[in-house]
Design a protein around this motif. Structure first.
Motif, mmCIF file in Angstrom:
data_model
loop_
_atom_site.group_PDB
_atom_site.id
_atom_site.type_symbol
_atom_site.label_atom_id
_atom_site.label_comp_id
_atom_site.label_asym_id
_atom_site.label_seq_id
_atom_site.Cartn_x
_atom_site.Cartn_y
_atom_site.Cartn_z
ATOM 1 N N HIS A 1 95.641 25.137 -17.047
ATOM 2 C CA HIS A 1 97.072 25.354 -17.301
ATOM 3 C C HIS A 1 97.928 24.945 -16.105
ATOM 4 C CE1 HIS A 1 97.080 27.246 -21.264
ATOM 5 N NE2 HIS A 1 95.962 27.871 -20.912
ATOM 6 N N GLN A 2 97.466 25.249 -14.902
ATOM 7 C CA GLN A 2 98.293 24.943 -13.725
ATOM 8 C C GLN A 2 98.311 23.455 -13.413
ATOM 9 O OE1 GLN A 2 98.220 27.566 -10.256
ATOM 10 N NE2 GLN A 2 97.897 25.796 -8.929
ATOM 11 N N SER A 3 97.167 22.799 -13.554
ATOM 12 C CA SER A 3 97.066 21.395 -13.128
ATOM 13 C C SER A 3 97.267 20.389 -14.249
ATOM 14 C CB SER A 3 95.698 21.145 -12.490
ATOM 15 O OG SER A 3 94.673 21.244 -13.474
ATOM 16 N N GLY A 4 97.059 20.853 -15.498
ATOM 17 C CA GLY A 4 97.108 19.915 -16.608
ATOM 18 C C GLY A 4 95.848 19.079 -16.713
ATOM 19 N N LYS A 5 94.830 19.427 -15.912
ATOM 20 C CA LYS A 5 93.550 18.730 -15.924
ATOM 21 C C LYS A 5 92.450 19.736 -16.251
ATOM 22 C CE LYS A 5 95.024 15.576 -12.231
ATOM 23 N NZ LYS A 5 94.694 15.067 -10.866
ATOM 24 N N ALA B 1 87.524 30.392 -26.853
ATOM 25 C CA ALA B 1 87.817 29.350 -27.841
ATOM 26 C C ALA B 1 88.819 28.342 -27.281
ATOM 27 C CB ALA B 1 88.363 29.976 -29.118
ATOM 28 N N GLU B 2 89.785 28.819 -26.524
ATOM 29 C CA GLU B 2 90.765 27.916 -25.917
ATOM 30 C C GLU B 2 90.104 27.030 -24.864
ATOM 31 O OE1 GLU B 2 95.056 27.997 -23.543
ATOM 32 O OE2 GLU B 2 94.107 29.875 -24.157
ATOM 33 N N LEU B 3 89.179 27.606 -24.097
ATOM 34 C CA LEU B 3 88.475 26.826 -23.091
ATOM 35 C C LEU B 3 87.650 25.721 -23.745
ATOM 36 C CD1 LEU B 3 87.666 26.388 -20.133
ATOM 37 C CD2 LEU B 3 85.809 28.040 -20.471
ATOM 38 N N LYS B 4 87.058 26.004 -24.897
ATOM 39 C CA LYS B 4 86.289 24.992 -25.621
ATOM 40 C C LYS B 4 87.175 23.812 -25.983
ATOM 41 C CE LYS B 4 83.258 24.282 -29.614
ATOM 42 N NZ LYS B 4 82.627 24.896 -30.811
ATOM 43 N N HIS B 5 88.430 24.094 -26.316
ATOM 44 C CA HIS B 5 89.383 23.039 -26.681
ATOM 45 C C HIS B 5 89.863 22.264 -25.457
ATOM 46 C CE1 HIS B 5 92.698 20.963 -28.615
ATOM 47 N NE2 HIS B 5 93.535 21.493 -27.740
ATOM 48 N N LEU B 6 90.136 22.985 -24.354
ATOM 49 C CA LEU B 6 90.723 22.354 -23.176
ATOM 50 C C LEU B 6 89.681 21.698 -22.267
ATOM 51 C CD1 LEU B 6 93.423 25.002 -22.146
ATOM 52 C CD2 LEU B 6 93.765 22.856 -23.378
ATOM 53 N N ASP B 7 88.504 22.284 -22.194
ATOM 54 C CA ASP B 7 87.464 21.745 -21.299
ATOM 55 C C ASP B 7 86.099 21.963 -21.936
ATOM 56 O OD1 ASP B 7 85.857 20.897 -19.243
ATOM 57 O OD2 ASP B 7 86.808 22.095 -17.686
ATOM 58 N N PRO B 8 85.772 21.191 -22.987
ATOM 59 C CA PRO B 8 84.506 21.406 -23.718
ATOM 60 C C PRO B 8 83.265 21.232 -22.861
ATOM 61 C CG PRO B 8 85.563 19.333 -24.368
ATOM 62 C CD PRO B 8 86.569 20.086 -23.548
ATOM 63 N N GLU B 9 83.347 20.401 -21.830
ATOM 64 C CA GLU B 9 82.172 20.169 -21.002
ATOM 65 C C GLU B 9 81.823 21.409 -20.181
ATOM 66 O OE1 GLU B 9 80.411 16.914 -17.785
ATOM 67 O OE2 GLU B 9 82.297 16.546 -18.835
ATOM 68 N N TYR B 10 82.830 22.050 -19.602
ATOM 69 C CA TYR B 10 82.564 23.275 -18.842
ATOM 70 C C TYR B 10 82.196 24.410 -19.788
ATOM 71 C CZ TYR B 10 83.048 27.068 -15.490
ATOM 72 O OH TYR B 10 82.811 28.164 -14.699
ATOM 73 N N TRP B 11 82.793 24.416 -20.988
ATOM 74 C CA TRP B 11 82.493 25.444 -21.988
ATOM 75 C C TRP B 11 81.003 25.467 -22.323
ATOM 76 C CZ3 TRP B 11 80.381 25.027 -26.887
ATOM 77 C CH2 TRP B 11 80.475 26.153 -27.704
ATOM 78 N N GLU B 12 80.361 24.296 -22.263
ATOM 79 C CA GLU B 12 78.944 24.205 -22.599
ATOM 80 C C GLU B 12 78.066 25.025 -21.662
ATOM 81 O OE1 GLU B 12 77.191 22.834 -24.933
ATOM 82 O OE2 GLU B 12 78.698 21.698 -26.051
ATOM 83 N N THR B 13 78.468 25.141 -20.387
ATOM 84 C CA THR B 13 77.597 25.779 -19.396
ATOM 85 C C THR B 13 78.108 27.123 -18.890
ATOM 86 O OG1 THR B 13 78.680 24.535 -17.615
ATOM 87 C CG2 THR B 13 76.710 23.570 -18.585
ATOM 88 N N ARG C 1 85.055 33.953 -14.897
ATOM 89 C CA ARG C 1 84.812 32.522 -14.862
ATOM 90 C C ARG C 1 85.607 31.782 -15.944
ATOM 91 N NH1 ARG C 1 78.307 32.281 -13.456
ATOM 92 N NH2 ARG C 1 78.503 33.235 -11.387
ATOM 93 N N VAL C 2 85.682 32.387 -17.123
ATOM 94 C CA VAL C 2 86.445 31.763 -18.210
ATOM 95 C C VAL C 2 87.919 31.668 -17.830
ATOM 96 C CG1 VAL C 2 87.229 32.051 -20.600
ATOM 97 C CG2 VAL C 2 84.829 32.498 -20.001
ATOM 98 N N ILE C 3 88.449 32.761 -17.310
ATOM 99 C CA ILE C 3 89.868 32.790 -16.954
ATOM 100 C C ILE C 3 90.167 31.818 -15.821
ATOM 101 C CG2 ILE C 3 91.640 34.233 -15.871
ATOM 102 C CD1 ILE C 3 90.646 36.543 -17.579
ATOM 103 N N HIS C 4 89.278 31.767 -14.823
ATOM 104 C CA HIS C 4 89.536 30.861 -13.695
ATOM 105 C C HIS C 4 89.617 29.413 -14.166
ATOM 106 C CE1 HIS C 4 89.711 29.356 -9.653
ATOM 107 N NE2 HIS C 4 88.583 28.680 -9.800
ATOM 108 N N ALA C 5 88.717 29.026 -15.074
ATOM 109 C CA ALA C 5 88.748 27.663 -15.599
ATOM 110 C C ALA C 5 90.043 27.401 -16.355
ATOM 111 C CB ALA C 5 87.544 27.426 -16.501
ATOM 112 N N LEU C 6 90.494 28.375 -17.142
ATOM 113 C CA LEU C 6 91.741 28.219 -17.884
ATOM 114 C C LEU C 6 92.945 28.175 -16.941
ATOM 115 C CD1 LEU C 6 91.173 30.551 -20.963
ATOM 116 C CD2 LEU C 6 91.353 28.060 -20.964
#
Length: 316
Positions: free
Chosen positions: A165-169, A136-148, A156-161
């Motif tokens: 969190h580290q980069s702010g991007k 759910a947090e990934l959907k908020h922070l990166d909805p485009e990646y959450w789609e796929t 994979r979910v944790i790596h994206a998060l």
């Protein structure tokens, strides 16, 4: 040097098509399926059979063990090194692992290395909050990646998060930056130019789904249950956090019946095929062929590839 990428959704027929083209052209096949790399699980990953392997030289099939660490980054490095061992030789890369193909075609060097404190924090949060909360947090922070992304794959979910969190991007922003700077070719470690030719294979949805359902039944007939049972001691390895084995483990645990496990494997495989198509359709450099069209044959595709290769050679 040319690299012919043949990809598409699971069950579409990439293996047979790649074998036919490789035999007719005398080319090697570089496997681009992240699970077929593991030697212990050929049935559930639909890895090439011994007969198919004998027809054409393959790379990255059954070369790792189930408890070995492996990643898209390592795959990219090993493929790049392989490509320079025989300079000038065209090869076919065939498979459906989106991250692995993307790593070779576009590179992943721009993605930052995650700090240890961020890794520890996300691991703790997974244990305390559960995967659903992080998805759910990934959907908020990166909805485009959450789609796929595979929302049942914690790695994979944790790596994206971690990236977010580290980069702010967003994780997507790094991937897009890589794709924006990537051209139709890449430079190999030895400085040689690599021309990448992408072929996408698809079928009409109804036919594709029928093929997927039938393939799952054939896997069961060929020994998927026994193979999954042998993997029980390794069930927590990331390589087994995939469709086919997760459902079988639930069956072994008594959570679902065998019939329900098979139904879920079919359903989850169809869902994965849809995600693959969503991912690939964004690539404007992909040349698509629909195998449901009677006019589309292996010879048609081979002629198209030869034409593209000659065009590259004229431009160089």
């Amino acid at each position: 040097m040319n690299l012919i990428v043949i990809t598409g959704p699971t069950g579409v027929g990439k293996t047979d098509l790649s074998l036919d083209i490789a035999e007719q052209t005398g080319l090697d096949i570089i496997n681009a399926d992240s699970r077929q790399i593991y030697a212990e699980i050929p049935i559930g990953t639909a890895a090439p059979t011994s007969e198919q392997l004998s027809r054409v030289k393959h790379h990255f099939v059954g070369t790792r063990h189930i408890d070995d660490y492996y990643s898209a980054s390592l795959y990219e490095q090993e493929v790049m090194n392989l490509l320079i061992t025989e300079g000038g030789k065209t090869r076919i890369m065939s498979g459906g692992s989106m991250m692995y193909i993307d790593a070779v075609c576009n590179g992943i060097d721009d993605i930052p290395t995650i700090r240890e404190d961020v890794r520890i924090l996300m691991k703790k949060r997974l244990a305390e909050e559960g995967l659903e909360s992080l998805v759910a947090e990934l959907k908020h922070l990166d909805p485009e990646y959450w789609e796929t992304v595979d929302k049942n794959n914690p790695r994979r979910v944790i790596h994206a998060l971690e990236i977010c969190h580290q980069s702010g991007k967003t994780y997507t922003s790094f991937r897009k930056a890589s794709q924006t700077t990537a051209k139709d070719d890449r430079l190999l470690p030895n400085g040689e130019r690599l021309n990448i030719i992408k072929i996408g294979i698809t079928r009409d949805r109804e036919e594709l789904y029928e093929r997927i359902n039938d393939r799952v039944l054939k896997m069961v007939d060929n020994g998927l249950i026994e193979e999954a049972r042998r993997m029980l001691p390794f069930r927590h390895e990331n390589a087994l956090n995939t469709v086919g084995y997760k459902e079988m483990f639930k069956y072994f645990d008594g959570e679902i019946s065998l019939e329900e496990a098979i139904r879920q494997i079919q359903s989850h495989t169809r869902e994965y095929a849809r995600k693959q198509l969503t991912w690939y359709k964004k690539d404007e450099k992909m040349k698509w062929f629909n195998l449901s069209d009677e006019k589309v044959t292996t010879d048609n595709i081979k002629k198209e590839l030869i034409s593209i290769i000659r065009l590259h050679e004229q431009e160089c």
